[in-house]
Design a protein around this motif. Structure first.
Motif, PDB file in Angstrom:
ATOM      1  N   GLY A  50      10.038 -73.778  -6.979  1.00 15.25           N
ATOM      2  CA  GLY A  50      11.281 -73.639  -6.219  1.00 15.25           C
ATOM      3  C   GLY A  50      10.972 -73.396  -4.764  1.00 15.25           C
ATOM      4  N   GLU A  51      11.942 -73.644  -3.926  1.00 17.88           N
ATOM      5  CA  GLU A  51      11.746 -73.450  -2.501  1.00 17.88           C
ATOM      6  C   GLU A  51      11.591 -71.964  -2.181  1.00 17.88           C
ATOM      7  N   THR A  52      10.992 -71.703  -1.046  1.00 20.92           N
ATOM      8  CA  THR A  52      10.803 -70.320  -0.611  1.00 20.92           C
ATOM      9  C   THR A  52      12.156 -69.652  -0.386  1.00 20.92           C
ATOM     10  N   GLY A  53      12.334 -68.482  -1.015  1.00 17.73           N
ATOM     11  CA  GLY A  53      13.590 -67.756  -0.894  1.00 17.73           C
ATOM     12  C   GLY A  53      14.633 -68.112  -1.926  1.00 17.73           C
ATOM     13  N   SER A  54      14.260 -68.915  -2.941  1.00 17.94           N
ATOM     14  CA  SER A  54      15.233 -69.298  -3.971  1.00 17.94           C
ATOM     15  C   SER A  54      15.374 -68.252  -5.069  1.00 17.94           C
ATOM     16  N   GLY A  55      14.575 -67.187  -5.051  1.00 17.85           N
ATOM     17  CA  GLY A  55      14.724 -66.101  -6.016  1.00 17.85           C
ATOM     18  C   GLY A  55      13.762 -66.167  -7.181  1.00 17.85           C
ATOM     19  N   THR A 103       4.572 -71.436  -6.567  1.00 15.37           N
ATOM     20  CA  THR A 103       4.377 -72.550  -5.630  1.00 15.37           C
ATOM     21  C   THR A 103       4.766 -72.075  -4.233  1.00 15.37           C
ATOM     22  N   LEU A 104       3.777 -71.949  -3.372  1.00 10.99           N
ATOM     23  CA  LEU A 104       4.000 -71.492  -2.004  1.00 10.99           C
ATOM     24  C   LEU A 104       4.200 -72.691  -1.086  1.00 10.99           C
ATOM     25  N   GLY A 105       5.238 -72.667  -0.284  1.00 11.21           N
ATOM     26  CA  GLY A 105       5.494 -73.748   0.664  1.00 11.21           C
ATOM     27  C   GLY A 105       6.176 -74.956   0.065  1.00 11.21           C
ATOM     28  N   PHE A 106       6.678 -74.847  -1.179  1.00  8.86           N
ATOM     29  CA  PHE A 106       7.341 -75.995  -1.809  1.00  8.86           C
ATOM     30  C   PHE A 106       8.647 -76.304  -1.066  1.00  8.86           C
ATOM     31  N   GLY A 107       8.798 -77.571  -0.644  1.00  2.36           N
ATOM     32  CA  GLY A 107      10.002 -78.003   0.046  1.00  2.36           C
ATOM     33  C   GLY A 107      10.028 -77.710   1.529  1.00  2.36           C
ATOM     34  N   ASP A 114       4.668 -86.778  -1.378  1.00  2.00           N
ATOM     35  CA  ASP A 114       3.309 -86.280  -1.542  1.00  2.00           C
ATOM     36  C   ASP A 114       3.311 -84.803  -1.889  1.00  2.00           C
ATOM     37  N   ARG A 115       4.216 -84.046  -1.286  1.00  2.00           N
ATOM     38  CA  ARG A 115       4.258 -82.609  -1.567  1.00  2.00           C
ATOM     39  C   ARG A 115       4.692 -82.355  -3.006  1.00  2.00           C
ATOM     40  N   ALA A 116       5.564 -83.196  -3.534  1.00  2.00           N
ATOM     41  CA  ALA A 116       6.004 -83.012  -4.914  1.00  2.00           C
ATOM     42  C   ALA A 116       4.867 -83.291  -5.888  1.00  2.00           C
ATOM     43  N   LEU A 117       4.129 -84.368  -5.632  1.00  2.00           N
ATOM     44  CA  LEU A 117       3.051 -84.716  -6.545  1.00  2.00           C
ATOM     45  C   LEU A 117       1.855 -83.806  -6.418  1.00  2.00           C
ATOM     46  N   SER A 118       1.702 -83.110  -5.292  1.00  2.00           N
ATOM     47  CA  SER A 118       0.538 -82.251  -5.105  1.00  2.00           C
ATOM     48  C   SER A 118       0.567 -81.037  -6.014  1.00  2.00           C
ATOM     49  N   CYS A 119       1.693 -80.737  -6.614  1.00  2.98           N
ATOM     50  CA  CYS A 119       1.777 -79.589  -7.528  1.00  2.98           C
ATOM     51  C   CYS A 119       0.988 -79.822  -8.800  1.00  2.98           C
ATOM     52  N   THR A 120       0.643 -81.061  -9.124  1.00  2.49           N
ATOM     53  CA  THR A 120      -0.061 -81.348 -10.365  1.00  2.49           C
ATOM     54  C   THR A 120      -1.558 -81.184 -10.228  1.00  2.49           C
ATOM     55  N   VAL A 121      -2.041 -80.689  -9.110  1.00  2.00           N
ATOM     56  CA  VAL A 121      -3.478 -80.523  -8.922  1.00  2.00           C
ATOM     57  C   VAL A 121      -4.031 -79.505  -9.910  1.00  2.00           C
ATOM     58  N   LEU A 122      -3.259 -78.470 -10.216  1.00  2.00           N
ATOM     59  CA  LEU A 122      -3.707 -77.449 -11.159  1.00  2.00           C
ATOM     60  C   LEU A 122      -3.833 -78.054 -12.553  1.00  2.00           C
ATOM     61  N   HIS A 123      -4.685 -77.431 -13.390  1.00  2.00           N
ATOM     62  CA  HIS A 123      -4.808 -77.872 -14.768  1.00  2.00           C
ATOM     63  C   HIS A 123      -3.524 -77.491 -15.508  1.00  2.00           C
ATOM     64  N   LEU A 124      -2.516 -78.362 -15.439  1.00  2.00           N
ATOM     65  CA  LEU A 124      -1.199 -78.018 -15.949  1.00  2.00           C
ATOM     66  C   LEU A 124      -1.135 -77.997 -17.468  1.00  2.00           C
ATOM     67  N   GLN A 125      -2.195 -78.510 -18.139  1.00  2.00           N
ATOM     68  CA  GLN A 125      -2.159 -78.428 -19.583  1.00  2.00           C
ATOM     69  C   GLN A 125      -2.273 -76.985 -20.066  1.00  2.00           C
ATOM     70  N   LYS A 126      -2.641 -76.064 -19.208  1.00  2.00           N
ATOM     71  CA  LYS A 126      -2.714 -74.664 -19.575  1.00  2.00           C
ATOM     72  C   LYS A 126      -1.380 -73.948 -19.382  1.00  2.00           C
ATOM     73  N   ILE A 127      -0.426 -74.604 -18.719  1.00  2.00           N
ATOM     74  CA  ILE A 127       0.878 -73.992 -18.469  1.00  2.00           C
ATOM     75  C   ILE A 127       1.764 -74.193 -19.688  1.00  2.00           C
ATOM     76  N   LYS A 128       2.294 -73.092 -20.199  1.00  2.00           N
ATOM     77  CA  LYS A 128       3.143 -73.184 -21.386  1.00  2.00           C
ATOM     78  C   LYS A 128       4.532 -73.679 -21.026  1.00  2.00           C
ATOM     79  N   GLU A 129       5.024 -73.312 -19.874  1.00  2.00           N
ATOM     80  CA  GLU A 129       6.365 -73.758 -19.485  1.00  2.00           C
ATOM     81  C   GLU A 129       6.485 -73.728 -17.968  1.00  2.00           C
ATOM     82  N   VAL A 130       7.471 -74.486 -17.478  1.00  4.73           N
ATOM     83  CA  VAL A 130       7.778 -74.530 -16.058  1.00  4.73           C
ATOM     84  C   VAL A 130       9.232 -74.131 -15.876  1.00  4.73           C
ATOM     85  N   LEU A 131       9.456 -73.084 -15.108  1.00  5.10           N
ATOM     86  CA  LEU A 131      10.817 -72.708 -14.729  1.00  5.10           C
ATOM     87  C   LEU A 131      11.118 -73.365 -13.395  1.00  5.10           C
TER      88      LEU A 131
END
Length: 460
Positions: A50-55, A103-107, A114-131
């Motif tokens: 989420g964007e910075t300041g979205s809670g 996610t720091l600096g998203f949006g 490019d900024r949207a796709l750069s979030c997949t750099v992490l090994h996301l198979q270890k993430i159980k869920e995305v809020l």
């Protein structure tokens, strides 16, 4: 045997169901699994987008009823950064190892794709869920969810829902779901195959996306302290289902479907990731001619390909090594020639200096010979000088007496006769000098024996 045969049941689908005549003990397997799981603890990873300041931080603190002390981020980061923090939480005797990835600096950047796709750099198979938290639906949100829906479980959330009326909120939810369908975005659906939770999960699927309000502030309402947000126009209670969907989210996410999220991550998303990685490496189920290919054949073919590639690289490295050795040898030969030239030049200089020193040595030897000859002559003349010394002393005493007598006579004379007396003294001195020379004493002046000794010592 009779009892066992009597307990047998008819064969069904290739296996038989038998009844037991007594207690065996494997009915305790669930209890054993529970004890083992409690002892090892559980792991759960959440990626908050989420964007910075979205809670995002406030929502996570509200979900787990604690304060994770997540530092605030700035809007001026050059790129999107992922910050993971791991915590250990314990409720009763159950230990949970919770990892929160923010996610720091998203949006905050201009190049949204490019900024949207750069979030997949992490090994996301270890993430159980995305809020996925947002207050409005943007193209950046759609691009990001499209790139993540095949890697993680996505649960869309509308943040700060207290700023939207119920009518607008209902329309906004319908718009979000229609955008997901039109863009082919797959979000996580609560499972309905389990009869114990199928009813509540089916109802909750109709409430997606959840509209939540987060707060860690306790407000007193009547005689009860509740978590809420205080506004001039009223109070919004976080855990009041008439105000927001926070309770629904917590029940579905933590209380009911946390294990299903873990299983979906391992059984679906990780296996899909593993399959894609194998296909990238060349392991496929179907060959070029749409014929099935065994894994062993694909492995041998890939192994042979890697072996040829390895040989090619070894040959390249060998040629590079030989080339570098030749270059080094050429450099060493050139350095050796330079050293040899310098050595020859130094040898010539050495010979010239040697000849020069030999000439100087010969000149010094000649000077020493001349000096020794003079010294010998001086030693021969020294005895003669020592014999003539008494005669000179007697003559000098005689001259001194005469001088004293002549001085007494001069006192008696008139001043006009002074020149005559001086002429007489000069004639007497010349006479004395002529007599001394006639006696064979060389280089003696009027001072007598002292100068004779000085002449002798000079030859020494």
């Amino acid at each position: 045997m009779a009892a066992s045969h009597a307990g047998r049941q008819p064969q069904n689908d290739g296996y038989r169901t038998l009844s037991l005549s007594g207690h065996v003990g494997f009915s305790s397997l669930p209890d054993q699994l529970v004890k083992k799981s409690i002892k090892q603890g559980f792991c759960f990873n959440i990626l908050c987008i989420g964007e910075t300041g979205s809670g995002k931080s406030t929502l996570i603190n509200s979900l787990f009823n604690t304060n994770f002390d997540d530092p605030e981020s700035t809007h001026f980061l050059p790129s999107v950064q992922l910050r993971a923090q791991t915590y250990e939480l314990q409720e009763s005797n159950v230990l949970l190892k919770l990892t929160i990835v923010n996610t720091l600096g998203f949006g905050d950047q201009i190049d949204k794709e490019d900024r949207a796709l750069s979030c997949t750099v992490l090994h996301l198979q270890k993430i159980k869920e995305v809020l996925f938290l947002g207050h409005s639906l943007k193209s950046l949100d759609l691009l990001t969810m499209k790139s993540l829906d095949s890697k993680v479980n996505i649960i869309p959330i509308i943040g700060k829902a207290d700023s939207i009326s119920k009518t607008e909120l209902h329309k906004f939810k319908n718009k979000i779901m229609s955008e997901f369908v039109s863009n082919g975005i797959q979000i996580y659906q609560f499972p309905t195959d389990d009869e114990s939770v199928s009813g509540i999960n089916a109802v909750m699927n109709e409430h997606l996306p959840f509209a939540v309000v987060g707060s860690t502030e306790d407000v007193k309402i009547g005689n009860t302290m509740v978590r809420a947000r205080r506004y001039p126009w009223g109070i919004v209670q976080v855990e009041n289902e008439n105000h927001c969907d926070f309770v629904k989210l917590r029940e579905m996410l933590i209380c009911t479907n946390m294990e299903d999220l873990r299983e979906q991550t391992h059984a679906r998303h990780y296996e899909l990731y593993r399959r894609c990685r194998l296909e990238e490496m060349g392991f496929r189920d179907i060959g070029p001619e749409n014929k099935p290919v065994s894994l062993q054949e694909a492995y041998e073919a890939k192994r042979h390909e890697f072996y040829l590639e390895l040989q090619r690289k070894e040959e390249e490295m060998r040629q590079q090594f030989i080339q570098r050795v030749k270059e080094k040898e050429a450099i060493l030969k050139e350095a050796e020639q330079q050293v040899q030239t310098k050595f020859e030049r130094r040898m010539l200089m050495h010979q010239e200096v040697k000849l020069k020193l030999e000439r100087e040595k010969k000149v010094l030897e000649d000077e020493i010979a001349v000096f020794m000859q003079k010294k010998a002559n001086a030693e021969l003349l020294q005895p003669q000088a020592s014999v003539s010394t008494p005669l000179v002393s007697l003559k000098r005493d005689k001259d001194r007496k005469k001088t004293q007598g002549s001085q007494l006579e001069l006192l008696c004379f008139d001043v006009s006769d002074e020149e005559t007396v001086n002429v007489d003294e000069q004639s007497e001195g010349e006479k004395l000098e002529s007599e001394t020379v006639s006696q064979g004493t060389p280089e003696i002046v009027l001072d007598g024996s002292t100068q004779v000794l000085n002449v002798g010592s000079s030859f020494m």
